[in-house]
Design an enzyme around this catalytic site. Structure first.
Site, PDB file in Angstrom:
ATOM      1  N   ALA A   1       0.805  -1.220   0.000  1.00  0.00           N
ATOM      2  CA  ALA A   1       0.000   0.000   0.000  1.00  0.00           C
ATOM      3  C   ALA A   1       0.841   1.275   0.000  1.00  0.00           C
ATOM      4  O   ALA A   1       0.301   2.373   0.141  1.00  0.00           O
ATOM      5  CB  ALA A   1      -0.930  -0.021   1.210  1.00  0.00           C
TER       6      ALA A   1
ATOM      7  N   ASN B   1       0.592  -4.127   7.691  1.00  0.00           N
ATOM      8  CA  ASN B   1       1.633  -4.740   6.878  1.00  0.00           C
ATOM      9  C   ASN B   1       2.553  -3.678   6.301  1.00  0.00           C
ATOM     10  O   ASN B   1       3.721  -3.945   6.021  1.00  0.00           O
ATOM     11  CB  ASN B   1       0.996  -5.576   5.761  1.00  0.00           C
TER      12      ASN B   1
ATOM     13  N   HIS C   1      -0.839   7.006   4.465  1.00  0.00           N
ATOM     14  CA  HIS C   1       0.442   6.632   5.079  1.00  0.00           C
ATOM     15  C   HIS C   1       1.449   7.737   4.780  1.00  0.00           C
ATOM     16  O   HIS C   1       1.680   8.055   3.611  1.00  0.00           O
ATOM     17  CB  HIS C   1       0.960   5.315   4.502  1.00  0.00           C
TER      18      HIS C   1
HETATM   19  N1  LIG Z   1       1.600  -5.612   2.071  1.00  0.00           N
HETATM   20  C1  LIG Z   1       0.626  -4.721   2.153  1.00  0.00           C
HETATM   21  O1  LIG Z   1       0.828  -3.501   2.021  1.00  0.00           O
HETATM   22  C2  LIG Z   1      -0.769  -5.199   2.369  1.00  0.00           C
HETATM   23  C3  LIG Z   1      -1.847  -4.332   2.136  1.00  0.00           C
HETATM   24  C4  LIG Z   1      -3.117  -4.820   2.322  1.00  0.00           C
HETATM   25  C5  LIG Z   1      -3.328  -6.109   2.789  1.00  0.00           C
HETATM   26  N2  LIG Z   1      -2.274  -6.910   3.044  1.00  0.00           N
HETATM   27  C6  LIG Z   1      -2.449  -8.273   3.572  1.00  0.00           C
HETATM   28  O2  LIG Z   1      -2.725  -9.175   2.514  1.00  0.00           O
HETATM   29  C7  LIG Z   1      -3.522 -10.255   3.024  1.00  0.00           C
HETATM   30  C8  LIG Z   1      -4.760 -10.427   2.164  1.00  0.00           C
HETATM   31  O3  LIG Z   1      -5.541  -9.245   2.212  1.00  0.00           O
HETATM   32  P1  LIG Z   1      -7.053  -9.224   1.690  1.00  0.00           P
HETATM   33  O4  LIG Z   1      -7.520  -7.838   1.836  1.00  0.00           O
HETATM   34  O5  LIG Z   1      -7.161  -9.895   0.369  1.00  0.00           O
HETATM   35  O6  LIG Z   1      -7.755 -10.140   2.816  1.00  0.00           O
HETATM   36  P2  LIG Z   1      -9.214 -10.794   2.756  1.00  0.00           P
HETATM   37  O7  LIG Z   1      -9.619 -11.000   4.178  1.00  0.00           O
HETATM   38  O8  LIG Z   1     -10.128 -10.019   1.869  1.00  0.00           O
HETATM   39  O9  LIG Z   1      -8.957 -12.224   2.092  1.00  0.00           O
HETATM   40  C9  LIG Z   1      -8.190 -13.230   2.695  1.00  0.00           C
HETATM   41  C10 LIG Z   1      -8.653 -14.584   2.149  1.00  0.00           C
HETATM   42  O10 LIG Z   1      -7.753 -15.580   2.616  1.00  0.00           O
HETATM   43  C11 LIG Z   1      -8.487 -16.699   3.087  1.00  0.00           C
HETATM   44  N3  LIG Z   1      -7.668 -17.366   4.107  1.00  0.00           N
HETATM   45  C12 LIG Z   1      -7.470 -16.984   5.396  1.00  0.00           C
HETATM   46  N4  LIG Z   1      -6.624 -17.827   6.003  1.00  0.00           N
HETATM   47  C13 LIG Z   1      -6.285 -18.760   5.087  1.00  0.00           C
HETATM   48  C14 LIG Z   1      -5.443 -19.898   5.123  1.00  0.00           C
HETATM   49  N5  LIG Z   1      -4.783 -20.237   6.232  1.00  0.00           N
HETATM   50  N6  LIG Z   1      -5.314 -20.639   3.999  1.00  0.00           N
HETATM   51  C15 LIG Z   1      -5.981 -20.292   2.850  1.00  0.00           C
HETATM   52  N7  LIG Z   1      -6.802 -19.242   2.770  1.00  0.00           N
HETATM   53  C16 LIG Z   1      -6.953 -18.470   3.875  1.00  0.00           C
HETATM   54  C17 LIG Z   1      -9.787 -16.126   3.628  1.00  0.00           C
HETATM   55  O11 LIG Z   1     -10.819 -17.100   3.642  1.00  0.00           O
HETATM   56  C18 LIG Z   1     -10.055 -14.990   2.622  1.00  0.00           C
HETATM   57  O12 LIG Z   1     -10.815 -15.432   1.528  1.00  0.00           O
HETATM   58  C19 LIG Z   1      -3.837  -9.885   4.490  1.00  0.00           C
HETATM   59  O13 LIG Z   1      -2.899 -10.484   5.348  1.00  0.00           O
HETATM   60  C20 LIG Z   1      -3.628  -8.391   4.508  1.00  0.00           C
HETATM   61  O14 LIG Z   1      -3.313  -7.915   5.787  1.00  0.00           O
HETATM   62  C21 LIG Z   1      -1.012  -6.484   2.829  1.00  0.00           C
END
Ligand SMILES: NC(=O)c1ccc[n+]([C@@H]2O[C@H](COP(=O)([O-])OP(=O)(O)OC[C@H]3O[C@@H](n4cnc5c(N)ncnc54)[C@H](O)[C@@H]3O)[C@@H](O)[C@H]2O)c1
Length: 244
Positions: free
Chosen positions: A115, A171, A200
């Protein structure tokens, strides 16, 4: 046959799958895995592209995809990390908070800027010496699962602890910490009902100057914890890895 693997069919996973469907990333098949099978089924049904659902992580690994994108959560990374490393795939991790205590020596491990951006400048400056780096993240209470009606500081401390206390939202702090380590990143999280965007601000004092970086991101409509830019940064990295 070029295949992409995806763990997690939520907000980021769906945007990434759509980018594949629209040929922004060129591959032949997408193999998806989600603990919640209905999420995987919903994504497959929405796609006009060859998608295979893996019912287990092992099934995803046995598909021998060129790249695997984790977009599931910190716990998924903790649970699957060693199995993912044992595969031959290039690995993209979105849940960077989970990487803070792991050995990242393998060159197949990648994380996008997520992000935020400007990691190239931060990484360069960290070679010369960063004196101070501060991240101020300002989000609507909804995006932080808070209910405050007035502006409120909900966290002040260092990135590692921020990523633990806000595993879905911080994150960004972890990504900064990974980029400038061993320098400690100071973090302030503000829950502000007056803002709609996830903002941010990164202030850096380093050996030969200063930097100010600011990102004001629209939250993803399906998941206010996530900024759309995070998904697009994963797409950009995936595009690069799949074309290599
Ligand atoms: N790096 C960054 O800047 C950044 C920014 C935003 C989000 N993220 C991270 O990316 C990840 C995904 O974000 P999102 O918004 O798509 O989340 P989300 O909640 O919309 O989707 C996550 C999906 O993963 C599935 N899931 C959860 N645990 C699981 C497991 N152990 N095995 C398989 N599937 C599983 C859930 O059922 C869900 O469908 C999160 O950890 C979020 O914090 C990172």
């Amino acid at each position: 046959m070029k295949k992409v693997g995806l763990i997690g069919c939520g907000a980021i996973g769906t945007v990434l799958a759509e980018a594949i469907e629209h040929k922004i990333v060129i591959c032949d098949e997408l193999v998806i895995f989600d603990l919640d099978q209905s999420k995987a089924q919903k994504l497959k049904n929405s796609m006009n592209f060859p998608v295979k659902i893996a019912e287990t992580l092992e099934e995803l690994l046995s598909a021998k995809t060129k790249v695997i994108v984790e977009a599931a959560g910190q716990r998924a990374v903790q649970e699957y990390y060693s199995k993912l490393l044992a595969s031959e795939a290039e690995l993209i991790f979105m849940s960077t908070g989970a990487l803070l205590n792991l050995n990242l020596a393998d060159p197949r491990i990648h994380f996008p800027a997520g992000a935020i951006g400007g990691l190239d400048a931060l990484a360069s400056a960290s070679l010369a010496g960063i004196k101070e780096i501060t991240l101020t993240s300002r989000k609507n209470p909804k995006a932080l699962a808070k209910t405050n009606k007035e502006e409120s500081i909900v966290y002040e401390g260092y990135a590692e602890e921020a990523a633990k206390q806000f595993p879905r939202e911080m994150n960004v702090a972890a990504t900064l910490a990974l980029t400038v380590k061993p320098v400690k990143v100071k973090v302030c999280v503000v829950s502000d009902p007056a803002v709609t965007r996830n903002t941010h601000e990164i202030q850096v004092k380093w050996q030969y100057g200063e930097m100010q970086l600011r990102f004001a991101n629209d939250p993803h409509p399906d998941n206010p914890h996530t900024s759309a830019l995070a998904a697009w940064s994963a797409i950009k990295l995936l595009q690069k890895l799949i074309e290599n």
